[in-house]
Design a protein around this motif. Sequence first.
Motif, PDB file in Angstrom:
ATOM      1  N   GLY A  97       0.813  -1.214   0.000  1.00 39.73           N
ATOM      2  CA  GLY A  97       0.000   0.000   0.000  1.00 39.73           C
ATOM      3  C   GLY A  97       0.841   1.255   0.000  1.00 39.73           C
ATOM      4  O   GLY A  97       1.334   1.682   1.036  1.00 39.73           O
ATOM      5  N   PHE A  98       1.011   1.835  -1.205  1.00 36.83           N
ATOM      6  CA  PHE A  98       1.761   3.089  -1.324  1.00 36.83           C
ATOM      7  C   PHE A  98       1.030   4.032  -2.273  1.00 36.83           C
ATOM      8  O   PHE A  98       0.410   3.577  -3.230  1.00 36.83           O
ATOM      9  CB  PHE A  98       3.180   2.831  -1.847  1.00 36.83           C
ATOM     10  CG  PHE A  98       4.021   2.024  -0.917  1.00 36.83           C
ATOM     11  CD1 PHE A  98       4.378   2.541   0.314  1.00 36.83           C
ATOM     12  CD2 PHE A  98       4.427   0.748  -1.251  1.00 36.83           C
ATOM     13  CE1 PHE A  98       5.128   1.792   1.197  1.00 36.83           C
ATOM     14  CE2 PHE A  98       5.189  -0.009  -0.374  1.00 36.83           C
ATOM     15  CZ  PHE A  98       5.540   0.518   0.846  1.00 36.83           C
ATOM     16  N   PRO A  99       1.133   5.337  -2.032  1.00 32.52           N
ATOM     17  CA  PRO A  99       0.484   6.284  -2.954  1.00 32.52           C
ATOM     18  C   PRO A  99       1.065   6.128  -4.354  1.00 32.52           C
ATOM     19  O   PRO A  99       2.278   6.115  -4.532  1.00 32.52           O
ATOM     20  CB  PRO A  99       0.829   7.656  -2.368  1.00 32.52           C
ATOM     21  CG  PRO A  99       1.213   7.406  -0.956  1.00 32.52           C
ATOM     22  CD  PRO A  99       1.812   6.030  -0.927  1.00 32.52           C
ATOM     23  N   ALA A 100       0.175   6.020  -5.351  1.00 28.79           N
ATOM     24  CA  ALA A 100       0.613   5.723  -6.705  1.00 28.79           C
ATOM     25  C   ALA A 100       1.446   6.839  -7.322  1.00 28.79           C
ATOM     26  O   ALA A 100       2.270   6.585  -8.198  1.00 28.79           O
ATOM     27  CB  ALA A 100      -0.611   5.448  -7.586  1.00 28.79           C
ATOM     28  N   ASP A 101       1.253   8.071  -6.850  1.00 30.91           N
ATOM     29  CA  ASP A 101       1.910   9.210  -7.498  1.00 30.91           C
ATOM     30  C   ASP A 101       3.236   9.616  -6.876  1.00 30.91           C
ATOM     31  O   ASP A 101       3.860  10.576  -7.329  1.00 30.91           O
ATOM     32  CB  ASP A 101       0.962  10.417  -7.512  1.00 30.91           C
ATOM     33  CG  ASP A 101      -0.086  10.294  -8.612  1.00 30.91           C
ATOM     34  OD1 ASP A 101       0.230   9.689  -9.650  1.00 30.91           O
ATOM     35  OD2 ASP A 101      -1.205  10.794  -8.425  1.00 30.91           O
ATOM     36  N   LEU A 102       3.677   8.916  -5.833  1.00 28.06           N
ATOM     37  CA  LEU A 102       5.007   9.223  -5.289  1.00 28.06           C
ATOM     38  C   LEU A 102       6.046   8.372  -6.021  1.00 28.06           C
ATOM     39  O   LEU A 102       5.745   7.286  -6.498  1.00 28.06           O
ATOM     40  CB  LEU A 102       5.069   8.911  -3.794  1.00 28.06           C
ATOM     41  CG  LEU A 102       4.331   9.851  -2.837  1.00 28.06           C
ATOM     42  CD1 LEU A 102       4.588   9.412  -1.402  1.00 28.06           C
ATOM     43  CD2 LEU A 102       4.743  11.295  -3.026  1.00 28.06           C
ATOM     44  N   TRP A 111       8.655   7.090   4.407  1.00 31.05           N
ATOM     45  CA  TRP A 111       8.656   6.014   5.385  1.00 31.05           C
ATOM     46  C   TRP A 111       9.756   6.246   6.427  1.00 31.05           C
ATOM     47  O   TRP A 111       9.541   6.068   7.622  1.00 31.05           O
ATOM     48  CB  TRP A 111       8.827   4.670   4.676  1.00 31.05           C
ATOM     49  CG  TRP A 111       8.376   3.536   5.535  1.00 31.05           C
ATOM     50  CD1 TRP A 111       9.168   2.693   6.243  1.00 31.05           C
ATOM     51  CD2 TRP A 111       7.022   3.160   5.817  1.00 31.05           C
ATOM     52  NE1 TRP A 111       8.397   1.806   6.948  1.00 31.05           N
ATOM     53  CE2 TRP A 111       7.080   2.074   6.704  1.00 31.05           C
ATOM     54  CE3 TRP A 111       5.778   3.647   5.409  1.00 31.05           C
ATOM     55  CZ2 TRP A 111       5.931   1.455   7.197  1.00 31.05           C
ATOM     56  CZ3 TRP A 111       4.642   3.018   5.903  1.00 31.05           C
ATOM     57  CH2 TRP A 111       4.725   1.938   6.782  1.00 31.05           C
ATOM     58  N   ASP A 150       8.238  -2.384  -0.934  1.00 32.05           N
ATOM     59  CA  ASP A 150       7.527  -2.654   0.308  1.00 32.05           C
ATOM     60  C   ASP A 150       8.483  -3.286   1.333  1.00 32.05           C
ATOM     61  O   ASP A 150       8.540  -2.891   2.495  1.00 32.05           O
ATOM     62  CB  ASP A 150       6.343  -3.583   0.024  1.00 32.05           C
ATOM     63  CG  ASP A 150       5.198  -3.364   0.995  1.00 32.05           C
ATOM     64  OD1 ASP A 150       5.420  -2.717   2.033  1.00 32.05           O
ATOM     65  OD2 ASP A 150       4.087  -3.846   0.720  1.00 32.05           O
TER      66      ASP A 150
END
Lengths: 328, 259
Positions: A97-102, A111, A150
């Motif tokens: 789960g990570f923001p797609a735009d970073l 993190w 991840d």
Amino acid sequence: MSTRTSPGPHIEVRGLHRSYGSGADAFEAVRGVDLVVEPGTVVALLGTNGAGKTSALEVVEGLAPPSSGEVRVLGLDPVADRAEVRRRTGVLLQTSGFPADLTVAETLRMWAATMTAPRPVADALADLDLAGRADVRVRALSGGELRRLDLACTLLGEPEVVLLDEPTTGLDPESRRRVWELVAGLRDRGCSVLLTTHHLEEAEELADRVAIMHAGRIVREGTPAELGADRPATIRFEGAAAGLPDLAGLPAVARVGTDHGTTTLESRDLQATLTALLTAAADRDVRLPGLEARSASLESVFLAIASGEEPAAAPTPEPARPTGGAAR
Amino acid sequence: MTTLSLSRTAGLARANATLVLRNRLTLIYGVVLPLLPLGLLLVGDSGSEGSGGAGAAAIVTALMMAALFPVFYNLLSQLVTRRDELVLKRLRTGESTDAEIITSLALPGFAVALATAVVAVPLAIAFGQDAPLNPLLYAVTVVVTLLMFAAFALWTAAWTRNAEAAQITSMPVILLAVLGQVAIGFPDEVRRFTDLTPGAAMTDLVRVSWFGMETGSTAQTLDLGGTWAAAGRPMLVLVAWAVLAAYLARRSMRWEPRS
């Protein structure tokens, strides 16, 4: 590198239950799990989908409270002593789960900003072979790259306890191999790893101990070799072996079956059965095409449990070993 | 949960700000949209009778837009998007606390809204409006309003299925906010009820704190001391809504998509 050593096991789970919903809709996903992970060991929770692996792991991760039972991580309560436990624990969820735009580097920097003592981001990138992808947006990563990012976050704080929920599901064989090497490296540094998987190969390859979960309970627990010990070995060959004496009469044979022209013998003593079979075949000049003999594998244990052939109720029994059981 | 780590919150907020600026849609409603109503100050005729009313309307509109878009709608859509991307769940496996995660999501919008509220002061003065009569009351009004809309965003997110659905699910709160503002021209019998909406309370408080205008008036009738007294009732309404919103948000908060 682990910096603190806690006496006793890194993870201790006692009588864990976890239910969803209430009243008539209540569903008990975890029905009394006991589990111990010692420092410097890898324990695999193995089970089919819906066996309760993730539900149990989420309690260990401190994401959910247990309905009943007790969980200790590094001797602490993952909910009450959250800050201390989190600082020394690395978690990998089943789905990343990570923001797609970073970008990859921005994600790791974000993190790192949340951690007490992160490693340098550049080192983490290099360790997971992501340095060349540092400026790529997360949405453009392949499945394997996303999983590595991840994992980089999971390991960024040099955790002593690592919890991995299906770390290699959906990865190509090469990425999977890389993750295995990483996990082996963690163990060598004295970390403890609790992972879930439904890949038998992964459990056999990685785990010091395997706990097989079925319908919310751990039904078998031990080293991969121990788990196989109470299962019959198998001998297979094509055809019905016409000309041989009654196969069921061979020493240590538990069962004889034929399926699609293949004969399968289950044996409680592979060497004895195989010797007798080959001697008989040689005496009568019978060919056994496609002959195959193997000790019990985790797979046969797993399949037996998943198919309900093994009673799922017995909680982690000391397996009654048949004499001369097939060893790996 | 009680204390926030400044470095953790700031680190997460920085990433969230990057995300808002990087997406054209969020950039427009999160940053550009709230600044537009300030332009109304330019067209407000400062020389004529009742200009205080026009200036007040422009400032109230600007603040309402700042509360609704960068804070309410932006936080709502960020929460839903991050929840569906499983980012919230992932963050909760780390050292960040729940309060830090939520605060960091709200911070970029808060910064834009607060900047709007601050910039409005010199801008209004430059275009012939009075300076705020009671700056402290004005500041308190802005902060309570923003906190209330942030809490409404958390609550709305709980029953918003995905980011597209937010276009619909945001309507109740937006209506609640706008109703009070447009109701200023309604008859008294209706206004007795619309005055109880958060939008009306916020409108009253801005007019009282900045212009010394009593409810329904378009000219200054209050002195500094009078503003405190006149603010009592609308502030009570606003705080009550903020408490309700926070209670609802706390009860309904969800961290991962419904499976």
